[in-house]
Design an enzyme around this catalytic site. Structure first.
Site, PDB file in Angstrom:
ATOM      1  N   HIS C  44       0.818  -1.215   0.000  1.00  0.00           N
ATOM      2  CA  HIS C  44       0.000   0.000   0.000  1.00  0.00           C
ATOM      3  C   HIS C  44       0.855   1.270   0.000  1.00  0.00           C
ATOM      4  O   HIS C  44       0.565   2.223  -0.697  1.00  0.00           O
ATOM      5  CB  HIS C  44      -0.917  -0.023   1.230  1.00  0.00           C
ATOM      6  N   HIS C  90     -11.181   1.524  -0.589  1.00  0.00           N
ATOM      7  CA  HIS C  90     -11.297   1.074   0.791  1.00  0.00           C
ATOM      8  C   HIS C  90     -12.039  -0.260   0.775  1.00  0.00           C
ATOM      9  O   HIS C  90     -13.067  -0.434   1.419  1.00  0.00           O
ATOM     10  CB  HIS C  90     -12.015   2.122   1.653  1.00  0.00           C
TER      11      HIS C  90
END
Lengths: 80, 227, 729
Positions: C44, C90
């Site tokens: 990430h 998300h």
């Protein structure tokens, strides 16, 4: 019989509502408040006379629907 | 004409209201919730939004903020106080208008155009308006107006219902009720008719390229009535 | 706790990565340091599998002020104004806790935008769910929609558009991508690059709790002796605090106190502090005792890795501390001076007057791993021969009714009516159209934005699919009269460690790059989300493109509803009859093989620019791009929105009516023009060598092909509007 369930956010989970209510109480001159946590209260009338079984049913409800165990805890209390 | 818009933490239609009031000729001031004194005003507006995040009950925390005591005194002395959406929720929490606002019937936030019918023009807000049916915009989660049987009787006896949800022909029926409000009530006045609370947002209907222009009629008329 | 290989692996690091850390540090890291490495070196934060390929994307252009690498991209919209925008995923949190997962996704992307000094003016979202038959889908959809609305509505930023898809490949891994656009003055943009020595480092916003702390369960178990409660990994969003944070930051930004600002998103204090120092080629010193904590006895490890929401880190000018504190006090937010910039080029952490971590920043950033992962090329599938006999028994109206109520085509009103799309008083095109449009407050300009994905095309042939979504985004902007300016992308894929999934990623990115370069539609920001899979099976490759365009005079904006009877309807662009991978082939013929429709970038550009010219000259009354479901879906929706009927006549060609009306050839638009303008319009089209077909005249209240084949618009409307509502109630 009637069973109640109280759902609260887990200890470490942020409770924005509780925080704002706390601040407001202080603003209204309610001193000596350490913390406010809010939650949900359910009263469920279960068609079951054995208190143990009735509680188990409500417990199952909590696990499957009423509470999200990722962020919430539940407490079960027998009312009558 | 001087107006004051109160900004609470979490208000989010305060700027929109400011833009609308100025567009139609009000001299508007933005007032912070923590101030003690209201400036001299011909109109006080409690704008829409999510004051204090709608936590506890919508409007409940804002109704306890510092400036509200002056607003309540101003209203009690006959001053014009208008609450839109969250402002309406704050007004009911202060008790300036009767009733409460519950969660919408289907438990969903609703953002859309609706029609409303004016019930009573004998007040400073709607006096002289030519039309009876207006197209306005709603955007709320808790707009389901509720009051007790006794309160409802009193409200009706005193002509306190300001507007009802209806269809484009002015029919007031359950199928045109977006949120489950008792008797399709969308807005309420106090007994003296100087305090108005309503769910629809006239400030979002002030330009032909937006959702519509019926809000313009409302503001223009309001200014003329106050003059 | 003993730091070793096993613990490193439990933190998600590879054995080689752990060895490299020890080698670079010339010692074994302590637990806090290990946590910092695991956060900085995970996929990430480090983009270790994707970086190599993302470099190939075109990121520059005349209108680009800031490309990838900052909190969000920035484009110039003239007159000193700029638009800041980005999309972010998300996905995993939303699957575990749909309400909070989606809400914090919206909160995170808005912080990325206002961190740069921009006031958010519009939100969009792209959400993908499993099959509508799957038992979890309904609850996930409801939770996600409530979460997106709950956060965005509360902040008071309109949600002006979005996209919702259903496909069984998302049964065990939904996608929630949120996009925000903000408006800023060109000379008031804030960046994350720290500068100057001994500048105070400020922490503002909410307190730090134990939310979302990564690390192995075992590692976190040792932090609390009585672990009757499993540590929460999903953060709870507090939109009210975010609204206050937004207003407080913008108030502080109006002055000149801020040197650098960064929101604490993924990996919280760790990545925000390291990024600011790294960009400024500085060191940073933080006293963790000063960090406002929500809970007692938080350890350095927990403080550094907490992902509590609604927090920001700021490097201030010296002497501005009091002024800044006053603003944050006014808004009731925490404010703490927690450290300073240094010239050591190290990150140094202190706790209880002891140094608890010291790492050279370049090791964390520049030396972070980068992988050239193995990937597999996807061959272009062979074209299907759809037999005439397959079509023989079909009736066009039956097909139309079935397709117009298909979950992926039907109206998503049930969703977007739950989003406040009109707050801020500048929304001039609501969700449900080609793009959402908001005015630039107080000007004649407007900004159009759209989000798109085409997972089915990307799955069938990633390279073509990648190109297609960029083109679709371009068409959606053109259809409202906006000149496309730039894009942001959210790349949702399976595991990069699997050759097939990695191949899908590489080729989709290549396709996106090729199209955006040709169309001068650069990528200015984005996000990669890998490991979207359940039990080793990846989702369909789902790059999502968020396109942004500029309308110089908003009175010229175009909407898709047909306007008036008597007007003519033209299809712009050539219809070749490509049915493979179309909604028609997949849902009516149950044919899932074959290549997606081909992309001709020359035609895309030429057709699009010609449409813009026609809009500029005021010839176009309404417009819609031809996408999922083909011409007839587009025309029907325009009829539904406009509440007007059409008499359709299929142009003479060798194509069957099914091929003509349901094929998904690219680069096409449907436009409505006045009868009296036909000569002028066709001469412009011919001059620009743009193919067109005249397909009908607006009349009455029905869609008709002939006297027998006719269906009332109201009936189509109820098919289109009711499906989702009925499904959810």
């Amino acid at each position: 019989m009637k069973i109640s369930a109280i759902i609260t956010l887990k200890k470490d989970v942020l409770d924005p509502q509780g925080k704002v209510i706390h601040q407001t109480l202080e603003g209204m001159n309610f001193k000596n408040v350490n913390e406010v946590r809010q939650g949900k209260y359910f009263e469920i009338d279960v068609n079951e006379n054995d208190p143990k079984k009735a509680k188990e049913i409500v417990e199952d409800m909590c696990e499957k629907l009423l509470a999200n165990l990722v962020i919430e805890n539940y407490k079960i209390i027998e009312i009558q | 004409m001087k107006s004051s818009v109160i900004t609470f933490p979490g208000s989010n239609c305060d700027r929109d209201m400011d833009v609308a009031l100025k567009k139609f000729g009000f001299k508007n001031k933005m007032i912070w919730h923590n101030d003690n004194e209201l400036p001299k005003s011909d109109l006080v507006v409690l704008p829409g939004g999510f004051s204090y995040g709608d936590y506890l009950r919508c409007g409940s925390v804002a109704s306890k903020s510092k400036i509200m005591q002056s607003v309540i005194n101003f209203a009690k002395s006959g001053g014009l106080v208008m609450g839109i959406c969250n402002g309406f929720q704050i007004l009911v929490e202060t008790g300036l208008v009767p009733g409460v606002l519950l969660r919408n019937k289907y438990l969903e936030f609703i953002c859309k155009n609706v029609f409303v019918k004016l019930d009573n023009k004998d007040n400073p807000y709607f006096k002289n308006l030519e039309k009876d049916i207006f197209k306005l915009h709603i955007a709320h989660n808790e707009g389901n107006y509720f009051c007790t049987e006794d309160q409802l009787k009193e409200i009706k006896d005193n002509n306190q219902v300001a507007i009802y949800y209806c269809n484009n022909d002015g029919k007031i029926e359950e199928e045109f009720n977006p949120n489950g409000s008792i008797k399709n009530i969308a807005g309420i006045l106090n007994k003296e008719k100087n305090v108005l609370g309503m769910m629809p947002h006239p400030e979002r209907m002030i330009d032909s390229c937006l959702s519509g222009e019926d809000g313009s009629l409302f503001f223009k008329n309001l200014l003329n009535n106050i003059k | 706790m003993q730091v070793n290989e096993k613990l490193a692996v439990e933190h998600g690091l590879k054995v080689e990565e752990y060895k490299l850390i020890c080698e670079l540090l010339k010692r074994t890291p302590n637990l806090t340091e290990l946590g910092i490495f695991s956060a900085m070196w995970n996929e990430h934060c480090s983009y270790k599998s994707s970086r190599l390929h993302l470099k190939k994307l075109p990121t520059k252009g005349k209108k680009v002020i800031q490309g990838p690498g900052e909190n969000a991209g920035v484009i110039d919209i003239e007159d000193g104004d700029a638009i800041v925008f980005k999309i972010e995923s998300h996905n995993h949190p939303s699957f575990i806790e749909p309400y909070q997962g989606a809400a914090t996704g919206v909160g995170g992307i808005m912080r990325d935008v206002f961190t740069m000094g921009a006031r958010p003016i519009a939100n969009l979202n792209s959400i993908h769910f499993g099959s509508t038959q799957h038992k979890k889908t309904k609850n996930l959809l409801r939770g996600v929609v409530h979460g997106i609305g709950g956060y965005g509505n509360c902040i008071g930023v309109p949600t002006i558009g979005g996209q919702t898809c259903f496909d069984r490949s998302y049964n065990g891994n939904i996608l929630v991508n949120a996009m925000t656009l903000g408006l800023v003055k060109k000379n008031k943009i804030f960046y994350s690059k720290a500068a100057g020595l001994n500048k105070p480092v400020i922490y503002v916003g909410s307190k730090t709790g134990r939310d979302g702390i990564h690390g192995a369960s075992m590692a976190s178990a040792s932090f609390d002796d009585k672990i009757e409660e499993k540590k929460p990994t999903v953060q709870v969003g507090d939109p009210f605090t975010e609204k206050l944070l937004l207003e407080a930051c913008l108030e502080l930004m109006a002055g000149d106190s801020i040197i650098a600002i960064q929101d604490m998103g993924a990996a919280g204090l760790t990545s925000s502090s390291i990024e600011m120092a790294s960009k400024g080629k500085l060191g940073i010193e933080i006293n963790l005792d000063k960090v406002p904590c929500r809970e007692t006895k938080m350890t350095p490890y927990e403080i550094m890795l907490s992902e509590s929401q609604e927090r920001m880190l700021i490097v201030l000018e010296n002497g501005k501390e009091n002024l800044a504190k006053k603003i944050f006090d006014k808004w009731g937010l925490d404010f703490a001076i927690i450290g300073k910039t240094t010239d050591t080029k190290n990150i140094e952490l202190f706790f209880n007057s002891e140094q608890v971590a010291k790492i050279p920043i370049n090791i964390l950033v520049e030396n972070s791993p980068m992988y050239d992962r193995k990937w597999k090329k996807t061959k272009l599938p062979k074209k299907n021969k759809i037999q005439k006999k397959d079509l023989k028994n079909l009736k066009i109206l039956d097909v139309l009714k079935k397709m117009i109520s298909n979950p992926n085509v039907c109206s998503k009103k049930w969703i977007w009516e739950q989003y406040d799309h009109t707050v801020m008083g500048d929304t001039i095109q609501k969700p449900g159209g080609n793009s959402g449009v908001v005015r630039v407050h107080g000007t004649n300009k407007a900004i159009a934005a759209a989000v798109d994905s085409s997972a089915v095309y990307c799955w069938a042939h990633p390279l073509t699919g990648g190109k297609q979504i960029v083109c679709e985004s371009w068409r959606n902007l053109i259809s409202v009269g906006a000149k496309p300016v730039a894009i942001t992308n959210c790349l949702n894929f399976g595991s990069p460690e699997k050759e097939e999934n990695m191949g899908e990623f590489v080729e989709c990115v290549e396709g996106i790059g090729e199209a955006s370069k040709y169309l001068a539609f650069p990528v200015v920001s984005g996000n990669v989300s890998f490991y979207n899979q359940t039990k080793e099976i990846g989702i369909k490759p789902t790059p999502v493109i968020g396109g942004v365009g500029l309308i110089k005079d908003y009175t010229k904006m175009i909407t898709m509803n047909f306007k008036s009877e008597g007007n003519l309807v033209l299809v712009i662009g050539k219809t070749e009859g490509h049915l493979d991978q179309s909604l028609f082939a997949r849902t009516i013929l149950d044919e899932k093989n074959g290549p997606p429709p081909e992309i001709n970038l020359f035609n895309e550009k030429n057709n699009g620019e010609t449409i813009l010219k026609l809009i500029e000259d005021n010839y176009i009354k309404s417009a819609h791009d031809v996408s999922l479901g083909g011409i007839l879906m587009g025309v029907s929706k325009m009829c539904i929105e406009g509440n007007v009927g059409i008499e359709i006549k299929k142009p003479d060609s060798l194509l069957s009516e099914f091929e003509y009306f349901f094929s998904e050839d690219q680069g096409r638009y449907i436009i409505e023009i006045s009868k009296s303008d036909i000569k002028k319009v066709t001469s412009i089209l011919e001059k620009n060598a743009v193919h067109y077909d005249e397909i009908g005249t607006l009349v009455g209240k029905s869609v008709s092909f002939n006297e027998k084949t006719i269906v009332p618009v109201d009936e189509l409307k109820s098919y289109n509007n009711n499906w989702l509502k009925d499904y959810m109630r």
